[in-house]
Design a protein around this motif. Structure first.
Motif, PDB file in Angstrom:
ATOM      1  N   SER A   1       0.841  -1.202   0.000  1.00 26.48           N
ATOM      2  CA  SER A   1       0.000   0.000   0.000  1.00 26.48           C
ATOM      3  C   SER A   1       0.877   1.253   0.000  1.00 26.48           C
ATOM      4  CB  SER A   1      -0.890   0.002   1.241  1.00 26.48           C
ATOM      5  OG  SER A   1      -0.109   0.225   2.404  1.00 26.48           O
ATOM      6  N   MET A   2       0.276   2.369  -0.373  1.00 20.93           N
ATOM      7  CA  MET A   2       1.016   3.626  -0.348  1.00 20.93           C
ATOM      8  C   MET A   2       1.478   3.945   1.076  1.00 20.93           C
ATOM      9  SD  MET A   2       1.609   4.808  -3.294  1.00 20.93           S
ATOM     10  CE  MET A   2       2.224   6.409  -2.813  1.00 20.93           C
ATOM     11  N   LYS A   3       0.671   3.629   2.067  1.00 17.77           N
ATOM     12  CA  LYS A   3       1.058   3.866   3.464  1.00 17.77           C
ATOM     13  C   LYS A   3       2.336   3.088   3.798  1.00 17.77           C
ATOM     14  CE  LYS A   3      -0.660   3.607   8.180  1.00 17.77           C
ATOM     15  NZ  LYS A   3      -1.781   3.286   9.050  1.00 17.77           N
ATOM     16  N   GLU A   4       2.408   1.838   3.369  1.00 22.12           N
ATOM     17  CA  GLU A   4       3.600   1.021   3.617  1.00 22.12           C
ATOM     18  C   GLU A   4       4.811   1.574   2.866  1.00 22.12           C
ATOM     19  OE1 GLU A   4       1.945  -3.477   4.269  1.00 22.12           O
ATOM     20  OE2 GLU A   4       1.605  -2.568   2.284  1.00 22.12           O
ATOM     21  N   LEU A   5       4.579   2.052   1.639  1.00 18.39           N
ATOM     22  CA  LEU A   5       5.692   2.585   0.844  1.00 18.39           C
ATOM     23  C   LEU A   5       6.198   3.897   1.407  1.00 18.39           C
ATOM     24  CD1 LEU A   5       4.526   1.718  -2.780  1.00 18.39           C
ATOM     25  CD2 LEU A   5       6.106   0.457  -1.294  1.00 18.39           C
ATOM     26  N   VAL A   6       5.302   4.751   1.874  1.00 18.89           N
ATOM     27  CA  VAL A   6       5.720   6.007   2.497  1.00 18.89           C
ATOM     28  C   VAL A   6       6.573   5.705   3.728  1.00 18.89           C
ATOM     29  CG1 VAL A   6       4.893   8.055   3.740  1.00 18.89           C
ATOM     30  CG2 VAL A   6       3.833   7.386   1.560  1.00 18.89           C
ATOM     31  N   ALA A   7       6.155   4.734   4.529  1.00 23.06           N
ATOM     32  CA  ALA A   7       6.940   4.337   5.702  1.00 23.06           C
ATOM     33  C   ALA A   7       8.296   3.777   5.279  1.00 23.06           C
ATOM     34  CB  ALA A   7       6.174   3.312   6.536  1.00 23.06           C
ATOM     35  N   TYR A   8       8.322   3.002   4.205  1.00 27.75           N
ATOM     36  CA  TYR A   8       9.571   2.434   3.696  1.00 27.75           C
ATOM     37  C   TYR A   8      10.513   3.543   3.216  1.00 27.75           C
ATOM     38  CZ  TYR A   8      12.746  -0.472   0.961  1.00 27.75           C
ATOM     39  OH  TYR A   8      13.859  -1.080   0.451  1.00 27.75           O
ATOM     40  N   GLY A   9       9.940   4.633   2.735  1.00 26.54           N
ATOM     41  CA  GLY A   9      10.756   5.755   2.276  1.00 26.54           C
ATOM     42  C   GLY A   9      11.682   6.274   3.355  1.00 26.54           C
ATOM     43  N   LYS A  10      11.269   6.163   4.599  1.00 27.22           N
ATOM     44  CA  LYS A  10      12.132   6.591   5.712  1.00 27.22           C
ATOM     45  C   LYS A  10      13.352   5.675   5.840  1.00 27.22           C
ATOM     46  CE  LYS A  10       8.453   8.923   8.121  1.00 27.22           C
ATOM     47  NZ  LYS A  10       7.098   8.569   7.915  1.00 27.22           N
ATOM     48  N   THR A  11      13.177   4.396   5.515  1.00 24.93           N
ATOM     49  CA  THR A  11      14.304   3.462   5.509  1.00 24.93           C
ATOM     50  C   THR A  11      15.298   3.850   4.422  1.00 24.93           C
ATOM     51  OG1 THR A  11      12.917   1.663   6.318  1.00 24.93           O
ATOM     52  CG2 THR A  11      14.949   1.034   5.187  1.00 24.93           C
ATOM     53  N   LEU A  12      14.778   4.303   3.301  1.00 26.22           N
ATOM     54  CA  LEU A  12      15.648   4.672   2.179  1.00 26.22           C
ATOM     55  C   LEU A  12      16.515   5.889   2.477  1.00 26.22           C
ATOM     56  CD1 LEU A  12      13.295   4.249  -0.898  1.00 26.22           C
ATOM     57  CD2 LEU A  12      15.153   2.741  -0.166  1.00 26.22           C
ATOM     58  N   ASP A  13      16.059   6.728   3.400  1.00 25.59           N
ATOM     59  CA  ASP A  13      16.792   7.968   3.676  1.00 25.59           C
ATOM     60  C   ASP A  13      18.258   7.721   4.012  1.00 25.59           C
ATOM     61  OD1 ASP A  13      14.653   9.576   3.134  1.00 25.59           O
ATOM     62  OD2 ASP A  13      14.104   9.930   5.228  1.00 25.59           O
ATOM     63  N   LYS A  14      18.564   6.649   4.738  1.00 26.30           N
ATOM     64  CA  LYS A  14      19.967   6.432   5.105  1.00 26.30           C
ATOM     65  C   LYS A  14      20.791   5.940   3.907  1.00 26.30           C
ATOM     66  CE  LYS A  14      19.763   1.889   7.283  1.00 26.30           C
ATOM     67  NZ  LYS A  14      20.028   1.181   8.526  1.00 26.30           N
ATOM     68  N   TYR A  15      20.133   5.572   2.834  1.00 25.20           N
ATOM     69  CA  TYR A  15      20.845   5.171   1.617  1.00 25.20           C
ATOM     70  C   TYR A  15      20.972   6.306   0.623  1.00 25.20           C
ATOM     71  CZ  TYR A  15      20.367   0.511   3.478  1.00 25.20           C
ATOM     72  OH  TYR A  15      20.457  -0.586   4.293  1.00 25.20           O
ATOM     73  N   PHE A  16      20.080   7.291   0.709  1.00 26.64           N
ATOM     74  CA  PHE A  16      20.069   8.388  -0.255  1.00 26.64           C
ATOM     75  C   PHE A  16      20.516   9.724   0.317  1.00 26.64           C
ATOM     76  CE2 PHE A  16      17.199   5.402  -2.348  1.00 26.64           C
ATOM     77  CZ  PHE A  16      17.693   5.417  -3.617  1.00 26.64           C
ATOM     78  N   HIS A  17      20.756   9.807   1.607  1.00 29.87           N
ATOM     79  CA  HIS A  17      21.223  11.073   2.211  1.00 29.87           C
ATOM     80  C   HIS A  17      22.702  11.013   2.442  1.00 29.87           C
ATOM     81  CE1 HIS A  17      17.787  13.672   3.098  1.00 29.87           C
ATOM     82  NE2 HIS A  17      17.098  12.561   3.095  1.00 29.87           N
TER      83      HIS A  17
END
Length: 136
Positions: free
Chosen positions: A120-136
Protein backbone atom coordinates in the motif's frame (compact mmCIF):
# COMPACT_ATOMS: atom_id res chain seq x y z
CA UNK A 1 18.73 19.81 -15.74
CA UNK A 2 21.76 17.76 -16.65
CA UNK A 3 24.04 19.60 -19.05
CA UNK A 4 27.60 18.57 -19.77
CA UNK A 5 29.40 21.49 -21.38
CA UNK A 6 33.03 20.73 -20.59
CA UNK A 7 34.39 18.23 -23.11
CA UNK A 8 36.92 16.90 -20.58
CA UNK A 9 34.05 15.90 -18.29
CA UNK A 10 32.24 13.84 -20.92
CA UNK A 11 32.93 10.44 -19.46
CA UNK A 12 30.48 7.73 -18.57
CA UNK A 13 31.20 7.94 -14.86
CA UNK A 14 30.84 11.73 -14.75
CA UNK A 15 27.54 11.53 -16.62
CA UNK A 16 26.20 8.88 -14.21
CA UNK A 17 27.44 10.80 -11.18
CA UNK A 18 25.68 13.95 -12.34
CA UNK A 19 22.38 12.06 -12.50
CA UNK A 20 22.97 10.39 -9.14
CA UNK A 21 24.16 13.55 -7.38
CA UNK A 22 20.83 15.29 -7.99
CA UNK A 23 18.71 15.41 -4.83
CA UNK A 24 15.51 14.02 -6.37
CA UNK A 25 16.40 12.03 -9.48
CA UNK A 26 17.83 8.99 -7.63
CA UNK A 27 14.69 8.82 -5.48
CA UNK A 28 12.44 9.06 -8.52
CA UNK A 29 14.60 6.46 -10.22
CA UNK A 30 14.22 4.13 -7.25
CA UNK A 31 10.45 4.47 -7.00
CA UNK A 32 9.70 4.33 -10.73
CA UNK A 33 11.81 1.20 -10.97
CA UNK A 34 9.87 -0.34 -8.12
CA UNK A 35 6.52 0.00 -9.90
CA UNK A 36 4.70 2.65 -11.98
CA UNK A 37 3.38 5.70 -10.16
CA UNK A 38 1.44 8.84 -11.05
CA UNK A 39 2.32 12.34 -9.88
CA UNK A 40 0.03 12.22 -6.84
CA UNK A 41 1.62 8.99 -5.64
CA UNK A 42 5.13 10.35 -6.26
CA UNK A 43 4.25 13.40 -4.16
CA UNK A 44 3.27 11.08 -1.31
CA UNK A 45 6.54 9.15 -1.66
CA UNK A 46 8.60 12.36 -1.81
CA UNK A 47 6.80 14.62 0.70
CA UNK A 48 9.66 17.13 0.85
CA UNK A 49 9.60 17.75 -2.90
CA UNK A 50 7.24 20.30 -4.39
CA UNK A 51 5.00 19.47 -7.34
CA UNK A 52 7.19 21.72 -9.48
CA UNK A 53 10.35 19.93 -8.35
CA UNK A 54 8.88 16.53 -9.16
CA UNK A 55 7.62 17.70 -12.56
CA UNK A 56 11.00 19.25 -13.43
CA UNK A 57 12.93 16.13 -12.46
CA UNK A 58 10.53 13.84 -14.31
CA UNK A 59 11.13 15.95 -17.41
CA UNK A 60 14.90 15.69 -16.91
CA UNK A 61 14.69 11.91 -16.59
CA UNK A 62 12.62 11.78 -19.78
CA UNK A 63 15.17 13.86 -21.70
CA UNK A 64 17.95 11.56 -20.50
CA UNK A 65 16.07 8.51 -21.77
CA UNK A 66 15.77 7.13 -18.24
CA UNK A 67 12.00 7.52 -17.96
CA UNK A 68 9.44 6.82 -20.66
CA UNK A 69 8.04 10.07 -22.12
CA UNK A 70 4.52 8.61 -22.30
CA UNK A 71 2.54 7.24 -19.37
CA UNK A 72 1.42 3.61 -19.39
CA UNK A 73 -2.17 2.46 -19.88
CA UNK A 74 -2.93 3.25 -16.22
CA UNK A 75 -1.63 6.84 -16.69
CA UNK A 76 1.47 6.16 -14.60
CA UNK A 77 5.15 6.84 -15.23
CA UNK A 78 7.63 4.03 -15.91
CA UNK A 79 11.34 3.67 -16.57
CA UNK A 80 12.92 2.75 -19.87
CA UNK A 81 15.12 -0.35 -20.02
CA UNK A 82 18.14 1.94 -19.62
CA UNK A 83 16.49 3.54 -16.58
CA UNK A 84 15.79 0.14 -15.02
CA UNK A 85 19.42 -0.83 -15.53
CA UNK A 86 20.63 2.42 -13.95
CA UNK A 87 18.23 1.90 -11.05
CA UNK A 88 19.67 -1.54 -10.33
CA UNK A 89 23.23 -0.19 -10.42
CA UNK A 90 22.33 2.81 -8.28
CA UNK A 91 20.59 0.72 -5.63
CA UNK A 92 23.53 -1.69 -5.46
CA UNK A 93 25.88 1.26 -5.10
CA UNK A 94 23.73 2.76 -2.32
CA UNK A 95 23.78 -0.52 -0.40
CA UNK A 96 27.54 -0.94 -0.91
CA UNK A 97 28.19 2.61 0.32
CA UNK A 98 25.99 2.20 3.37
CA UNK A 99 27.77 -1.02 4.28
CA UNK A 100 31.13 0.77 4.05
CA UNK A 101 29.89 3.50 6.37
CA UNK A 102 28.56 0.93 8.84
CA UNK A 103 31.85 -0.99 8.71
CA UNK A 104 33.82 2.18 9.46
CA UNK A 105 31.57 2.80 12.46
CA UNK A 106 31.86 -0.82 13.65
CA UNK A 107 28.15 -1.43 13.17
CA UNK A 108 26.53 -4.47 11.67
CA UNK A 109 24.92 -3.30 8.43
CA UNK A 110 21.16 -3.56 8.18
CA UNK A 111 19.85 -5.73 5.40
CA UNK A 112 17.51 -3.76 3.18
CA UNK A 113 14.63 -5.64 1.65
CA UNK A 114 12.29 -4.00 -0.82
CA UNK A 115 8.61 -4.12 0.03
CA UNK A 116 6.20 -6.27 -1.94
CA UNK A 117 5.17 -4.78 -5.30
CA UNK A 118 1.54 -4.66 -4.16
CA UNK A 119 2.38 -2.80 -0.92
CA UNK A 120 0.00 0.00 0.00
CA UNK A 121 1.02 3.63 -0.35
CA UNK A 122 1.06 3.87 3.46
CA UNK A 123 3.60 1.02 3.62
CA UNK A 124 5.69 2.59 0.84
CA UNK A 125 5.72 6.01 2.50
CA UNK A 126 6.94 4.34 5.70
CA UNK A 127 9.57 2.43 3.70
CA UNK A 128 10.76 5.75 2.28
CA UNK A 129 12.13 6.59 5.71
CA UNK A 130 14.30 3.46 5.51
CA UNK A 131 15.65 4.67 2.18
CA UNK A 132 16.79 7.97 3.68
CA UNK A 133 19.97 6.43 5.11
CA UNK A 134 20.85 5.17 1.62
CA UNK A 135 20.07 8.39 -0.26
CA UNK A 136 21.22 11.07 2.21
Amino acid sequence: MLIMTNATNKTGINFALQVLSNEWQPRLLFWLGFRPFDETELQQLLPNATDTTIEHNLTCLQKLGIMNPIKDDDHKWTLTDAGASLRDLMFSLCIWGRHQIDDEEDRIPDEIVEPEKQASMKELVAYGKTLDKYFH
